[in-house]
Design an enzyme around this catalytic site. Structure first.
Site, short mmCIF file in Angstrom:
data_model
loop_
_atom_site.label_atom_id
_atom_site.label_comp_id
_atom_site.label_asym_id
_atom_site.label_seq_id
_atom_site.Cartn_x
_atom_site.Cartn_y
_atom_site.Cartn_z
CB CYS A 72 -1.08 -0.08 1.83
SG CYS A 72 -2.14 -1.51 2.11
NE ARG B 297 4.83 2.32 -0.87
CZ ARG B 297 5.88 2.47 -0.03
NH1 ARG B 297 6.70 2.31 -0.44
NH2 ARG B 297 5.29 1.92 1.07
CD1 TRP C 23 -0.40 -6.24 -3.83
CD2 TRP C 23 -0.52 -6.45 -1.32
NE1 TRP C 23 0.36 -6.89 -3.54
CE2 TRP C 23 0.34 -7.60 -1.91
CE3 TRP C 23 -0.42 -6.64 0.11
CZ2 TRP C 23 1.23 -8.85 -1.91
CZ3 TRP C 23 -0.12 -8.56 0.45
CH2 TRP C 23 0.76 -9.61 -0.72
CG ASN D 83 0.63 2.11 3.68
OD1 ASN D 83 -0.45 1.97 3.25
ND2 ASN D 83 2.30 2.39 3.28
N GLY D 84 -0.36 -1.91 6.47
CA GLY D 84 0.05 -3.21 7.63
C GLY D 84 -1.12 -3.69 8.01
CD GLU E 169 17.02 -13.76 -9.01
OE1 GLU E 169 15.78 -13.34 -8.46
OE2 GLU E 169 16.56 -12.08 -9.57
CE LYS F 136 13.15 -10.57 -10.86
NZ LYS F 136 14.73 -10.59 -9.84
CD GLU G 107 9.67 -11.51 -8.76
OE1 GLU G 107 9.87 -11.21 -8.15
OE2 GLU G 107 10.66 -11.34 -9.67
CG HIS H 142 17.97 -37.35 -6.34
ND1 HIS H 142 18.69 -38.25 -6.44
CD2 HIS H 142 19.33 -36.81 -6.46
CE1 HIS H 142 19.80 -38.50 -6.64
NE2 HIS H 142 20.19 -37.35 -6.78
CE LYS I 107 11.28 -3.15 -6.39
NZ LYS I 107 12.47 -3.69 -7.27
C1 G6P Z 1 8.82 -8.17 -2.91
C2 G6P Z 1 9.98 -7.86 -4.43
C3 G6P Z 1 11.37 -8.92 -4.54
C4 G6P Z 1 11.98 -8.90 -3.31
C5 G6P Z 1 11.35 -9.67 -2.69
C6 G6P Z 1 12.44 -8.76 -1.10
O1 G6P Z 1 8.80 -10.16 -2.96
O2 G6P Z 1 8.74 -8.01 -5.36
O3 G6P Z 1 11.51 -8.49 -5.39
O4 G6P Z 1 12.79 -9.21 -3.97
O5 G6P Z 1 10.05 -9.06 -1.72
O6 G6P Z 1 12.34 -6.80 -1.28
P1 G6P Z 1 14.10 -6.50 -0.45
O7 G6P Z 1 13.78 -4.51 -0.99
O8 G6P Z 1 13.98 -6.92 1.10
O9 G6P Z 1 14.76 -6.94 -1.38
#
Ligand code: G6P
Length: 605
Positions: A2, A27, A74, A98-99, A478, A482, A485, A501, A600
């Site tokens: 949020c 965000r 969010w 927020n929160g 990673e 990606k 996502e 396995h 984000k």
């Molecule tokens: C969210 C984002 C990811 C990020 C993760 C950790 O899930 O979408 O891209 O890697 O948070 O975020 P940070 O700000 O702690 O690196």
């Protein structure tokens, strides 16, 4: 997550708030809203989906007023709907939040018994109902806000706007960041400075537990014990905070392209060219450490996973690694000679922050590798190592990942030298290798056209498998993250040796398998695993260097990377991992910068 905006302005605030909310879009959100006070009367507009829907609503039903609050939501408690969108209002008060309010169920029951009519499923509505109840008891707005705050448990940031009060916003920070912007006879509020970057460069960050009274004349800040307190006003670099795509189609594209420059600039900070060594903040004591505990989430966690290999190899330092949301719920054994390292782009991820608080006082030192130096994680660590990547707006982390790797590599080398595990020669050689990373990353970015062509068939896949060994295993993780996502294709990563396995059962002619395998000590082994895939008609894309591709023989798809020293291979191979996801997503037409359901910075546990 949020986003919060507040404006006490000299002009109509709805367009200003909408514009600031646009800068918070990155965000992640699924509904939005604005409330204003106009001629004493409180009113609001809310809409589900992107801000364009709120903007359309405002065209048909304008929202006049020079004081207002806005929000991008969010969804956590209750799905994305107009009723659940913020601002919430009860009687003479509106709130954006927020929160999470952890005791909302008990409060809701108590208020409902007293006759409060709830119109949403959110925890937030308990805040306005509570504040409204206190106003009805005859309290003034400041008193009512204070009384409300005292009843709330959890981690949050919030802002109140009151009917009849055109020169007042009350806000509070407990767990989620909040900053105040100073204008000319105007005052602003934002959940980050980026939201306010077009309005002012004068920012006051609220500290944990603070609450504040905003009027057009300024701000009065109070600490958690209600003592009036002074918080410094800082000037932010407006150019740094400004959010634009600089001619790129997406923020993600811009941020990938920025990587050579970011890595070079950060390297200058930690180890200038005419400098033989690495300058790290005072007080780091790797020589005395008996264990390094690394904790992070998402992409930052994969950066830690790569770094684990480095700390073991270069520094002989035992490493324990965990996902933040798991770490503190499993009774980790902590010791006074342990160092704990938390990695986070935003520095606000709730799980990572909670894990940091969990170890504080039980380990020798708490280190943080962050991108946002004003963040909560940076403030609460003993030693902070900023990655200097600049604002990262695309939800899928790119430049922050390679910059985290670079800083972690510097730390591992420094630790190796401090612990006598790396000779001075080896230390300097590795440092020179690291210095070459930006140039190789630029070369990897030059393969973009080739990668675009290679992703045409990936875009039609239902599942994709990523394989790697050693440091290329976290890279495979990673790459899969990606792709999931931003293209919404199911992707998984396996350590190549683990394939037999279980996951080998998935292989058939329709399964693309992406293999990260520079010609290093593990190359032969990875190629053997790749052959096992090809023998079962798996559609392999091998990403390797000239020597690797020459030795691998016939492979359905191949991508040549520059030949690089082992140390920097994860930094360089991150580029194809990113570009594969980006171009696959473009082929599929998904929203690259704001993928569905993602945030984000995840500020709830
Ligand atoms: C969210 C984002 C990811 C990020 C993760 C950790 O899930 O979408 O891209 O890697 O948070 O975020 P940070 O700000 O702690 O690196």
């Amino acid at each position: 997550m949020c986003g919060i905006v507040g404006v006490l302005g000299q002009h109509e605030v709805s367009p200003i708030i909408l514009d600031a909310l646009k800068r918070l879009e990155y965000r992640g959100y699924d509904s939005a809203g604005i409330a204003t006070v106009n001629q004493g009367k409180l009113d609001r507009r809310r809409a589900v989906g992107k801000l364009i829907n709120l903007s359309d609503t405002l065209v048909h039903q304008p929202l006049p007023g020079r004081s207002g609050i806005g929000h991008t939501r969010w969804a956590t408690h209750g799905g994305p709907s107009v009723d659940n969108a913020h601002p919430h209002q009860a009687g003479r008060v509106a709130v954006v939040h927020n929160g999470i309010i952890e005791n909302f169920r008990a409060l809701r029951e108590e208020l409902a018994e007293q006759g409060a009519q709830f119109t949403s499923q959110t925890d937030t509505e308990t805040i306005v109902q509570l504040a409204s109840h206190y106003l009805d008891q005859g309290m003034a707005p400041v008193q009512a806000a204070r009384a409300t705050l005292k009843r709330l448990d959890g981690a949050f940031a919030l802002a109140f706007l009151f009917e009849g009060e055109e020169d007042l916003i009350i806000c509070a920070r407990r767990g989620s960041p909040l900053c105040i912007g100073h204008g000319e006879d105007e005052m602003y509020l934002g959940s980050d400075a980026i939201a306010l970057s077009e309005l002012t460069d004068r920012i006051t960050y609220l500290e944990e537990g603070d609450w504040a009274i905003l009027t057009r004349n300024g701000v009065h800040v109070f600490d958690a014990d209600d003592h009036q307190t002074a918080r410094p006003m800082t000037r932010i670099n407006a150019a740094q905070a400004r959010v634009d795509k600089s001619g790129h189609r997406h923020f993600m594209a811009k941020e990938m392209a920025e990587q050579p420059g970011v890595l070079k600039a950060a390297m200058e900070v930690y180890s200038g060219v005419d400098h033989g060594g690495i300058d790290l903040p005072e007080g780091l004591d790797f020589a005395a450490a008996d264990r390094l505990i690394m904790v992070a989430c998402g992409t930052a966690h994969y950066a830690c996973q790569v770094a684990k290999y480095w700390f073991e190899q270069f520094a002989g330092l035992p490493v324990e690694l965990d996902i933040a949301s798991e770490f503190r719920y499993r009774a980790p054994v902590l010791g006074q000679k342990n160092m704990a390292l938390f990695v986070s782009q935003s520095g606000e991820t709730a799980d990572t922050l909670a894990a940091l608080r969990h170890v504080r006082g039980h380990v020798a030192q708490v280190l943080a590798v962050v991108n946002v130096p004003t963040s909560s994680i940076a403030r609460e660590a003993d030693v902070v190592l900023p990655i200097h990547a600049g604002p990262e707006i695309g939800v899928a982390s790119t430049k922050a990942f390679t910059a985290q790797l670079q800083v972690l590599a510097l730390l591992a080398l420094k630790a190796g030298f401090a612990r006598g595990h790396l000779s001075e020669d080896a230390y300097r050689t590795r440092l020179e290798e690291l210095r070459a990373a930006p140039g190789f990353v630029a070369q990897a970015l030059d393969r973009e056209d080739e990668i675009r062509r290679l992703t045409e068939h990936l875009a039609r896949a239902r599942d994709v498998l990523f394989l790697g060994r050693g440091v290329m295993y976290p890279l495979a993780l990673e790459g899969a993250l990606k792709l999931k996502e931003i293209s919404y294709i199911h992707a998984e990563a396996y350590a190549a040796g683990e394939l037999k396995h279980g996951p080998i059962a998935l292989i058939d002619k329709d399964l693309p398998v992406i293999v990260f395998a520079p010609h290093d000590a593990l190359f032969e082994k990875t190629v053997s695993n790749m052959q096992e895939v090809m023998a079962r008609q798996g559609q392999v894309l091998l990403i390797s260097d000239a020597k690797g591709l020459a030795e691998a023989g016939e492979v359905p798809f191949r991508l040549q990377m520059p030949t690089v020293p082992d140390l920097i291979a994860p930094i360089v191979y991150a580029v194809p991992a990113q570009l594969i996801a980006y171009h696959t997503a473009l082929h599929r037409g998904t929203d690259v910068d704001q993928p569905r359901n993602l945030a984000k910075s995840v500020t709830v546990e």
